[in-house]
Design a protein around this motif. Structure first.
Motif, short mmCIF file in Angstrom:
data_model
loop_
_atom_site.label_atom_id
_atom_site.label_comp_id
_atom_site.label_asym_id
_atom_site.label_seq_id
_atom_site.Cartn_x
_atom_site.Cartn_y
_atom_site.Cartn_z
N ILE A 47 -53.82 -39.75 20.09
CA ILE A 47 -54.14 -38.78 19.76
C ILE A 47 -55.82 -38.40 20.01
CG2 ILE A 47 -54.95 -37.75 17.55
CD1 ILE A 47 -52.41 -38.10 15.89
N GLU A 48 -56.64 -39.15 19.93
CA GLU A 48 -58.21 -39.40 20.39
C GLU A 48 -58.04 -39.26 20.98
OE1 GLU A 48 -60.78 -39.03 17.96
OE2 GLU A 48 -59.66 -38.63 16.24
N ALA A 49 -57.58 -40.29 21.78
CA ALA A 49 -57.62 -39.90 23.43
C ALA A 49 -56.88 -38.44 23.82
CB ALA A 49 -56.99 -40.79 24.46
N GLN A 50 -56.25 -37.94 23.64
CA GLN A 50 -55.77 -36.57 23.96
C GLN A 50 -56.87 -35.27 23.41
OE1 GLN A 50 -53.61 -35.48 25.28
NE2 GLN A 50 -54.36 -33.98 25.99
N LYS A 51 -57.88 -35.66 22.59
CA LYS A 51 -58.53 -34.89 22.02
C LYS A 51 -59.59 -35.33 23.12
CE LYS A 51 -57.81 -34.73 17.05
NZ LYS A 51 -57.95 -35.32 15.46
N GLN A 52 -60.34 -36.30 23.34
CA GLN A 52 -61.08 -36.09 24.18
C GLN A 52 -61.16 -35.34 25.33
OE1 GLN A 52 -61.42 -40.63 24.60
NE2 GLN A 52 -62.81 -41.10 22.77
N ARG A 53 -58.92 -36.08 25.83
CA ARG A 53 -59.05 -35.23 27.24
C ARG A 53 -59.57 -33.53 26.59
NH1 ARG A 53 -53.57 -37.63 28.71
NH2 ARG A 53 -53.67 -39.29 26.46
N ASN A 54 -59.15 -33.74 26.08
CA ASN A 54 -59.57 -31.54 24.97
C ASN A 54 -60.79 -30.76 24.98
OD1 ASN A 54 -55.89 -31.69 25.45
ND2 ASN A 54 -56.52 -31.31 22.84
N SER A 55 -61.54 -31.44 24.64
CA SER A 55 -62.80 -31.46 25.22
C SER A 55 -63.28 -31.87 26.15
CB SER A 55 -63.54 -32.02 23.78
OG SER A 55 -63.62 -34.14 24.59
N LEU A 57 -61.64 -31.05 28.93
CA LEU A 57 -60.84 -29.73 29.06
C LEU A 57 -61.42 -28.40 29.22
CD1 LEU A 57 -57.35 -30.56 29.85
CD2 LEU A 57 -59.04 -30.39 31.78
N GLN A 58 -61.90 -28.21 27.50
CA GLN A 58 -62.47 -26.88 27.42
C GLN A 58 -64.51 -26.75 27.67
OE1 GLN A 58 -62.46 -27.55 23.07
NE2 GLN A 58 -60.13 -27.09 22.39
N SER A 59 -65.21 -27.98 27.37
CA SER A 59 -66.56 -28.25 28.14
C SER A 59 -66.29 -27.37 29.72
CB SER A 59 -67.15 -29.37 28.70
OG SER A 59 -66.78 -30.33 28.78
N GLU A 60 -65.64 -27.83 30.54
CA GLU A 60 -65.20 -27.94 32.09
C GLU A 60 -65.23 -25.98 32.03
OE1 GLU A 60 -65.60 -28.83 34.69
OE2 GLU A 60 -65.98 -31.13 33.56
N ILE A 61 -63.97 -25.58 31.49
CA ILE A 61 -63.19 -24.25 30.68
C ILE A 61 -64.73 -23.46 30.63
CG2 ILE A 61 -61.59 -22.28 30.10
CD1 ILE A 61 -60.03 -24.65 29.69
N ALA A 62 -65.26 -24.03 30.13
CA ALA A 62 -66.07 -23.22 29.53
C ALA A 62 -67.80 -23.19 30.80
CB ALA A 62 -67.37 -23.25 28.33
N GLN A 63 -67.71 -24.41 31.63
CA GLN A 63 -68.38 -24.22 32.67
C GLN A 63 -67.77 -22.99 33.66
OE1 GLN A 63 -68.90 -28.77 33.80
NE2 GLN A 63 -70.87 -29.09 32.88
N LEU A 64 -66.61 -23.45 33.22
CA LEU A 64 -66.03 -22.40 34.88
C LEU A 64 -65.67 -20.68 34.42
CD1 LEU A 64 -62.92 -23.87 35.94
CD2 LEU A 64 -64.85 -23.93 36.98
N GLU A 65 -65.80 -20.98 33.32
CA GLU A 65 -66.37 -19.21 32.78
C GLU A 65 -67.57 -18.19 32.77
OE1 GLU A 65 -64.98 -19.60 28.27
OE2 GLU A 65 -62.75 -19.09 28.87
N ASN A 66 -68.42 -19.52 32.69
CA ASN A 66 -69.69 -19.18 32.96
C ASN A 66 -69.90 -18.63 34.41
OD1 ASN A 66 -70.70 -19.33 30.30
ND2 ASN A 66 -70.93 -21.90 30.14
N GLN A 67 -69.46 -19.68 34.84
CA GLN A 67 -69.49 -19.56 36.59
C GLN A 67 -68.68 -18.16 36.83
OE1 GLN A 67 -67.91 -23.15 38.14
NE2 GLN A 67 -70.14 -24.01 38.25
N VAL A 68 -67.67 -17.56 36.38
CA VAL A 68 -67.22 -16.47 36.88
C VAL A 68 -67.54 -15.67 36.33
CG1 VAL A 68 -65.07 -15.00 35.81
CG2 VAL A 68 -64.85 -17.92 36.67
#
Length: 178
Positions: A47-55, A57-68
């Protein structure tokens, strides 16, 4: 024959079996607790590993949204700049036209006819003036109609020696392009 009492032996055997049963039961309980602990530990680590992956991914998504958003802002800015460029090019194209229109007016105006008011709205000129005769107004209209720079002269009123007409300005270059 001798008398043998088997009851204490059975009691001892029963006591032994009870002790074995309880020891096995305790051993199984300990093993079960250990397995449950290991399973919870493994599950929590997953669960902790998945939470780290999710966080991540969320940070990458936020960066991509800023780029968009930045790309959208750049597109809007580009469209604004293109619109400005088109307006500037249109103004550059139309800049010598007013001189040409006035030159054509000078050529089209016959002797004995004078303009008192000349208005331009868009590509339509409204002309008011004074004339010595109605024939001079019709000569002006014929001259404007035969010009490459004007079309559709429309006489609105003629009262005594005053007239009011309108004419549409055109650009011969635009007609060729269209």
């Amino acid at each position: 024959m001798s008398n043998i009492n088997l009851l204490p032996w059975r009691d001892e055997y029963r006591q032994e079996k009870k002790r074995e049963f309880f020891s096995v039961l305790i051993l199984l309980s300990i093993v079960t607790c250990l397995i449950v602990f290991l399973w919870f530990t493994y599950t929590n680590s997953q669960i902790e590993a998945q939470k780290q992956r999710n966080s991540l991914l969320q940070s990458e998504i936020a960066q991509l949204e800023n780029q968009v958003k930045e790309i959208e802002n750049l597109r809007k800015r580009r469209e604004q700049l293109e619109a400005r460029i088109n307006i500037i090019q249109d103004l550059q194209f139309k800049r010598p036209l007013i001189v040409r229109y006035f030159d054509e007016f000078v050529r089209a105006v016959p002797e004995g006819l004078y303009f008192s008011k000349l208005d331009r709205v868009g590509d339509r000129f409204s002309i008011q003036g004074v004339t010595e005769s109605n024939n001079r107004v019709s000569t002006l209209m014929r001259n404007l109609d035969s010009s490459d720079w004007f079309e559709a002269p429309n006489l609105k009123t003629v009262i005594a020696d005053k007239f009011d007409l309108s004419v549409d300005a055109i650009s011969p270059n635009k007609e060729v392009d269209e």
